[in-house]
Motif scaffolding. Sequence first.
Motif, mmCIF file in Angstrom:
data_model
loop_
_atom_site.group_PDB
_atom_site.id
_atom_site.type_symbol
_atom_site.label_atom_id
_atom_site.label_comp_id
_atom_site.label_asym_id
_atom_site.label_seq_id
_atom_site.Cartn_x
_atom_site.Cartn_y
_atom_site.Cartn_z
ATOM 1 N N ALA A 1 35.340 40.630 53.566
ATOM 2 C CA ALA A 1 34.314 41.168 52.662
ATOM 3 C C ALA A 1 33.421 40.038 52.147
ATOM 4 N N GLN A 2 34.058 38.903 51.801
ATOM 5 C CA GLN A 2 33.272 37.755 51.328
ATOM 6 C C GLN A 2 32.287 37.295 52.394
ATOM 7 N N LYS A 3 32.782 37.201 53.638
ATOM 8 C CA LYS A 3 31.917 36.744 54.744
ATOM 9 C C LYS A 3 30.699 37.643 54.915
ATOM 10 N N GLN A 4 30.869 38.920 54.578
ATOM 11 C CA GLN A 4 29.741 39.849 54.712
ATOM 12 C C GLN A 4 28.930 39.943 53.428
ATOM 13 N N GLY A 5 29.147 39.007 52.548
ATOM 14 C CA GLY A 5 28.287 38.911 51.369
ATOM 15 C C GLY A 5 28.718 39.724 50.165
ATOM 16 N N ASP A 6 29.933 40.238 50.190
ATOM 17 C CA ASP A 6 30.405 41.031 49.041
ATOM 18 C C ASP A 6 30.638 40.128 47.831
ATOM 19 N N MET A 7 29.921 40.423 46.746
ATOM 20 C CA MET A 7 29.979 39.538 45.583
ATOM 21 C C MET A 7 31.327 39.591 44.870
ATOM 22 N N ALA A 8 31.911 40.778 44.798
ATOM 23 C CA ALA A 8 33.202 40.896 44.112
ATOM 24 C C ALA A 8 34.257 40.067 44.839
ATOM 25 N N ALA A 9 34.291 40.167 46.156
ATOM 26 C CA ALA A 9 35.249 39.380 46.946
ATOM 27 C C ALA A 9 34.947 37.891 46.801
ATOM 28 N N ALA A 10 33.647 37.554 46.793
ATOM 29 C CA ALA A 10 33.259 36.144 46.679
ATOM 30 C C ALA A 10 33.745 35.552 45.361
ATOM 31 N N ARG A 11 33.637 36.338 44.294
ATOM 32 C CA ARG A 11 34.091 35.838 42.984
ATOM 33 C C ARG A 11 35.609 35.638 42.964
ATOM 34 N N VAL A 12 36.328 36.581 43.566
ATOM 35 C CA VAL A 12 37.788 36.468 43.625
ATOM 36 C C VAL A 12 38.193 35.208 44.388
ATOM 37 N N ILE A 13 37.555 34.998 45.520
ATOM 38 C CA ILE A 13 37.899 33.840 46.359
ATOM 39 C C ILE A 13 37.479 32.536 45.687
ATOM 40 N N ASP A 14 36.314 32.555 45.037
ATOM 41 C CA ASP A 14 35.851 31.353 44.335
ATOM 42 C C ASP A 14 36.865 30.938 43.268
ATOM 43 N N GLU A 15 37.311 31.904 42.490
ATOM 44 C CA GLU A 15 38.295 31.636 41.431
ATOM 45 C C GLU A 15 39.622 31.164 42.048
ATOM 46 N N TYR A 16 40.033 31.819 43.123
ATOM 47 C CA TYR A 16 41.280 31.449 43.804
ATOM 48 C C TYR A 16 41.200 30.009 44.313
ATOM 49 N N GLU A 17 40.094 29.700 44.977
ATOM 50 C CA GLU A 17 39.949 28.359 45.552
ATOM 51 C C GLU A 17 39.854 27.284 44.470
ATOM 52 N N GLU A 18 39.207 27.632 43.361
ATOM 53 C CA GLU A 18 39.098 26.662 42.269
ATOM 54 C C GLU A 18 40.489 26.342 41.712
ATOM 55 N N ASN A 19 41.277 27.381 41.475
ATOM 56 C CA ASN A 19 42.619 27.171 40.932
ATOM 57 C C ASN A 19 43.521 26.431 41.918
ATOM 58 N N LEU A 20 43.441 26.815 43.175
ATOM 59 C CA LEU A 20 44.242 26.134 44.192
ATOM 60 C C LEU A 20 43.831 24.660 44.290
ATOM 61 N N SER A 21 42.532 24.417 44.195
ATOM 62 C CA SER A 21 42.042 23.028 44.243
ATOM 63 C C SER A 21 42.581 22.210 43.076
ATOM 64 N N ILE A 22 42.605 22.821 41.895
ATOM 65 C CA ILE A 22 43.138 22.123 40.724
ATOM 66 C C ILE A 22 44.606 21.757 40.969
ATOM 67 N N GLY A 23 45.353 22.700 41.514
ATOM 68 C CA GLY A 23 46.762 22.436 41.806
ATOM 69 C C GLY A 23 46.931 21.355 42.857
ATOM 70 N N ILE A 24 46.121 21.425 43.902
ATOM 71 C CA ILE A 24 46.212 20.411 44.962
ATOM 72 C C ILE A 24 45.849 19.035 44.404
ATOM 73 N N ALA A 25 44.784 18.972 43.609
ATOM 74 C CA ALA A 25 44.365 17.676 43.052
ATOM 75 C C ALA A 25 45.452 17.105 42.144
ATOM 76 N N ASN A 26 46.105 17.961 41.364
ATOM 77 C CA ASN A 26 47.223 17.482 40.540
ATOM 78 C C ASN A 26 48.287 16.831 41.423
ATOM 79 N N ILE A 27 48.611 17.506 42.512
ATOM 80 C CA ILE A 27 49.659 17.017 43.406
ATOM 81 C C ILE A 27 49.210 15.728 44.105
ATOM 82 N N VAL A 28 47.938 15.692 44.475
ATOM 83 C CA VAL A 28 47.396 14.473 45.103
ATOM 84 C C VAL A 28 47.450 13.311 44.127
ATOM 85 N N ASN A 29 47.097 13.566 42.861
ATOM 86 C CA ASN A 29 47.109 12.487 41.868
ATOM 87 C C ASN A 29 48.521 11.959 41.613
#
Lengths: 324, 324
Positions: free
Chosen positions: A234-262
């Motif tokens: 859905a995100q790939k086809q431009g769905d904004m609701a899906a894009a927001r969900v994935i954006d939030e998911y990726e941001e949180n996952l990135s924070i977790g990964i960066a913590n682990i990297v640090n």
Amino acid sequence: MGKDRGLKMRIGIDIGGMTIKIGLVEGADIIARKVIETNSKSQTPEALIKNMAVATAELLQENNLAEDSSAKITVGIACPGTVDPAKGIVLYSNNIAWEDVPIVALFKKQMPAAVALANDADAAALGEVLYGAAAGKNNAILLTLGTGVGGGVIMNKKIFSGYMRGGCELGHTVIDRNGKLCTCGRRGCLEVYASATALMQAARKAAAEQASSLMNVFCRNDLSKLNGKIVFDAQKQGDMAAARVIDEYEENLSIGIANIVNIFRPEVVILGGGVSAQKEVLTEELQKRVAGMCFGAEHGDVPAIVTSQLGNDAGIIGAAHLID
Amino acid sequence: MGKDRGLKMRIGIDIGGMTIKIGLVEGADIIARKVIETNSKSQTPEALIKNMAVATAELLQENNLAEDSSAKITVGIACPGTVDPAKGIVLYSNNIAWEDVPIVALFKKQMPAAVALANDADAAALGEVLYGAAAGKNNAILLTLGTGVGGGVIMNKKIFSGYMRGGCELGHTVIDRNGKLCTCGRRGCLEVYASATALMQAARKAAAEQASSLMNVFCRNDLSKLNGKIVFDAQKQGDMAAARVIDEYEENLSIGIANIVNIFRPEVVILGGGVSAQKEVLTEELQKRVAGMCFGAEHGDVPAIVTSQLGNDAGIIGAAHLID
């Protein structure tokens, strides 16, 4: 790690909540397999471990490996939960409802082999470092994004699990001190935001709130059929609701990964579990975000973020190589 | 770790932003000391390192250790910032404004000794494990609660610093994804909540908002004179504003400690830096909170939380023992 790693015949056993997968492994290859049901609730640990050993013996026989050769065959067992590898004991495993089970001793009673034990995420991480997504590297972290968030840490080609029992629970590190309640009792654990479960919860909520979202179309308005692929499609086809969900998911996952990297500064961060099926769609975005989050990124090193290569076989392959 | 650790004469050098402390160390004892000014902004790294070596040679001579015996003397250098111990290079140190300084090679040019390098928090953690708050244990974490939050991880009596440069930055792990901005650029790092700086900022704000707070009385209405002791003293006398500040501080610090415990499961967590002067007043409360936060605490192990024993000498003593 001996130079002859991969030349020996090895057994890797991966215990899951539903099935136990047993593999005859040579190097990176699973030459033959056997699967038995776990049924940990209808039988004692002793009975289940006996079944595991019987199935293992059968697997050896079916592959023309005489039972007496089992003395030369090493067995590695990957088990979910908190384990004590040194003592060969499963301390506590929610998935199979075990507590203080001396699995190594019980297995050896059935079969005179060298037997080792590891947590399943640790074994999978070792498999990926030896023969999968981090082959050729010595230091990597595996994050499995599934029902929960599991973690396996490999430092210098060895499993690192902290000192006392219960270490390397990477999913149970708080990234939002006032956040959502986690099954572990704390608020805001990485697991609450970065598991596949969390992604699906957020997606269902977003789809329910936004009737026009493609997510509803793709699951034919039956949100029980929503899955990770649908959200990303859905995100790939431009769905904004899906894009927001994935954006939030990726941001949180990135924070977790960066913590682990640090903390660990591995050479590679490997993502496994259902969500990792998105491969580069996921990792390219994470790589960008994490690069900006790592401490002293301009002076330090940012690891590569990749997805699992061995998938569901990582546990078997890693377990098979627990003993050098 | 050789059995004869402590019998050899060792030099430990602790580089700080203002002064460089050099100690002649035997076991846990600093037999003799010398302090020189850092002045890293008014002289080149080469000149400063030469001064360090000259002062070290003087210290040896003053203690009747002939200069030619320096070949048998080991030198350990503790330096703030990101270091590469294997290559003997200070990669980046904000405190002394150094970048890519091959300190070990430069020091050896001046003095033919065995020389090793470590990050200062790592060296302090090693000192505490060998001879201080975690003596007799092999696995401990040191958190220094000062201007920032530094971390030193000792696993199996050795410094653990992750693989690539920039690891074990325990203060730069996010505990509040939408929280306050950290100097590292991220939001909600542990450092933003658990440093002495953070405690003082919160206390000043609370005192300013609550004119009747004892904190104002104790610093004679000059909030620039507010310090950690005043905040804890006010709390002990029942001041609600101080109590709230400390409660919030302890909760955040506990979250950070529990995160670290869920990863490393050390035997001991040692608190250093200014705030640790509160000793049991601080650790007893933290111990209670952290026990409830550790993953699977009912099945796992919760480390002891203690305060530094070696204080400002931990870095010198740890540095002196970098080489076995």
